[in-house]
Design a protein around this motif. Structure first.
Motif, PDB file in Angstrom:
ATOM      1  N   ASN A 164      32.131  22.085  48.243  1.00  0.00           N
ATOM      2  CA  ASN A 164      33.422  22.204  48.909  1.00  0.00           C
ATOM      3  C   ASN A 164      33.694  23.663  49.257  1.00  0.00           C
ATOM      4  OD1 ASN A 164      33.970  19.385  48.442  1.00  0.00           O
ATOM      5  ND2 ASN A 164      34.421  19.927  46.313  1.00  0.00           N
ATOM      6  N   LEU A 192      32.150  15.801  47.341  1.00  0.00           N
ATOM      7  CA  LEU A 192      32.668  14.999  48.453  1.00  0.00           C
ATOM      8  C   LEU A 192      34.167  15.211  48.688  1.00  0.00           C
ATOM      9  CD1 LEU A 192      30.733  11.615  48.047  1.00  0.00           C
ATOM     10  CD2 LEU A 192      30.388  13.417  49.750  1.00  0.00           C
ATOM     11  N   GLU A 195      35.288  16.205  52.351  1.00  0.00           N
ATOM     12  CA  GLU A 195      35.189  15.075  53.281  1.00  0.00           C
ATOM     13  C   GLU A 195      36.340  14.097  53.058  1.00  0.00           C
ATOM     14  OE1 GLU A 195      33.168  15.106  55.677  1.00  0.00           O
ATOM     15  OE2 GLU A 195      31.602  16.513  55.064  1.00  0.00           O
ATOM     16  N   ASP A 285      30.652  11.003  55.437  1.00  0.00           N
ATOM     17  CA  ASP A 285      31.284  12.086  56.170  1.00  0.00           C
ATOM     18  C   ASP A 285      32.737  11.692  56.445  1.00  0.00           C
ATOM     19  OD1 ASP A 285      30.718  10.043  57.933  1.00  0.00           O
ATOM     20  OD2 ASP A 285      30.064  11.358  59.559  1.00  0.00           O
ATOM     21  N   ALA A 286      33.535  12.637  56.943  1.00  0.00           N
ATOM     22  CA  ALA A 286      34.967  12.389  57.106  1.00  0.00           C
ATOM     23  C   ALA A 286      35.235  11.201  58.030  1.00  0.00           C
ATOM     24  CB  ALA A 286      35.656  13.648  57.636  1.00  0.00           C
TER      25      ALA A 286
END
Length: 301
Positions: A164, A192, A195, A285-286
């Motif tokens: 991050n 994560l 994301e 992923d986002a």
């Protein structure tokens, strides 16, 4: 940014000078991070070569002799390949130590499936008494490593190349509440988080951030669920999808709830590609997360 693995090397070099109980056991991997430490402490930086079962057994022996061993190699070679030794030489013998992996689920994607370990945390879940830390930033990796070496218990620290943008104040305890909402709870694990934050931007959801996933903090999750309008929980884990769904079910056993476990899928992706491509292929992923989270919670994509 300095990688978690680099920070592991510098931090352990410092810790070896502070605590004579500590010993680092390697199987070639990351040996270059311990060149100086090996010169200063030649009897407590031990490289056994590519012998992962021996790596774990030697660590168990050091623990039986009163040392605090820190064992390190790639996750697939630290948990999966020598699992029998992890089970017997630490668990059955009743001794403690610190296993520090790198490579995570697919950081070394070019190495093929032999170097991938999305099932490591799920595998450790079959054993009793393991604490599991999953940092999302090098600063968090250092904080959790320092916490781990002070104890006497069995600890797994899962390092990753994925990080991050900024560190959070983690200390080995429960998850942090980063956002509060009413439409459900999203629990993001380790690397994560960024994301998840991007995926849930503008959604009326609570976002929890966990870097210590075992023991699972069911009380913190329950408190977040109790503050929301629904008992809907989304887990976003950087390892095998659904690894913690049973823990969520146990935490909410006396109330109706729904849980969606997102993470690395079981299917092997044979076109190995890059780690970023694996993130996207697994929907982590986002963009992928927003569609699945919004669809499950009914908040829109």
């Amino acid at each position: 940014m300095e990688s978690m693995r680099d920070r592991f090397g510098t931090t352990m070099t410092t810790l070896l000078g502070e605590d004579e109980r500590l010993a680092v056991v390697l199987a070639v991997i990351s040996g270059d991070r311990f060149t100086e430490a090996a010169k200063r402490h030649p009897d407590r930086v031990i490289d056994l070569g590519i012998r992962e079962q021996l790596l774990v057994s030697a660590g168990g022996g050091l623990a039986l002799a009163g040392m605090r061993p820190v064992l390190h190699t790639f996750a697939s070679f630290l948990v999966e390949r020598p699992f029998e030794q992890v089970k017997l030489d630490f668990g059955h013998q009743g001794v403690g130590g610190v296993l520090v992996s790198s490579g995570a689920s697919y950081d070394i994607s070019s190495g093929g499936f032999t170097h991938m370990s999305p099932g490591d945390v799920a595998l450790l879940d079959t054993l009793d008494g393991w604490t599991v830390h999953v940092p999302g930033h090098p600063d968090e990796a250092e904080a959790l490593l320092r916490h781990a070496v002070r104890g006497e218990d069995r600890v797994y620290v899962r390092l990753s190349e994925q990080t991050n943008k900024r560190a959070r104040p983690v200390d080995g305890s429960g998850p942090l509440v980063l956002r509060e909402g009413r439409a459900g709870v999203v629990l993001a694990v380790g690397p994560l988080l960024d994301e998840v934050l991007a995926a849930t931007e503008g959604l009326d959801v609570t976002v929890l951030y966990a870097t210590t996933v075992r023991p699972f903090d069911g009380a913190a999750l329950r408190a977040a669920v109790d503050a929301a309008d629904t008992a809907d929980v989304v887990l976003v884990e950087p390892y095998l999808a659904g690894t913690s769904t049973a823990a969520v079910a146990e935490a909410l056993i006396d109330r109706p709830h729904r849980v969606l476990g997102l993470g690395v899928g079981r299917a092997e992706l044979r076109r190995y590609g890059s780690p970023a491509e694996h993130v996207a292929a697994h929907g982590l992923d986002a963009a992928g997360l927003r569609g699945r989270i919004g669809g499950f919670l009914g908040t829109g994509g």
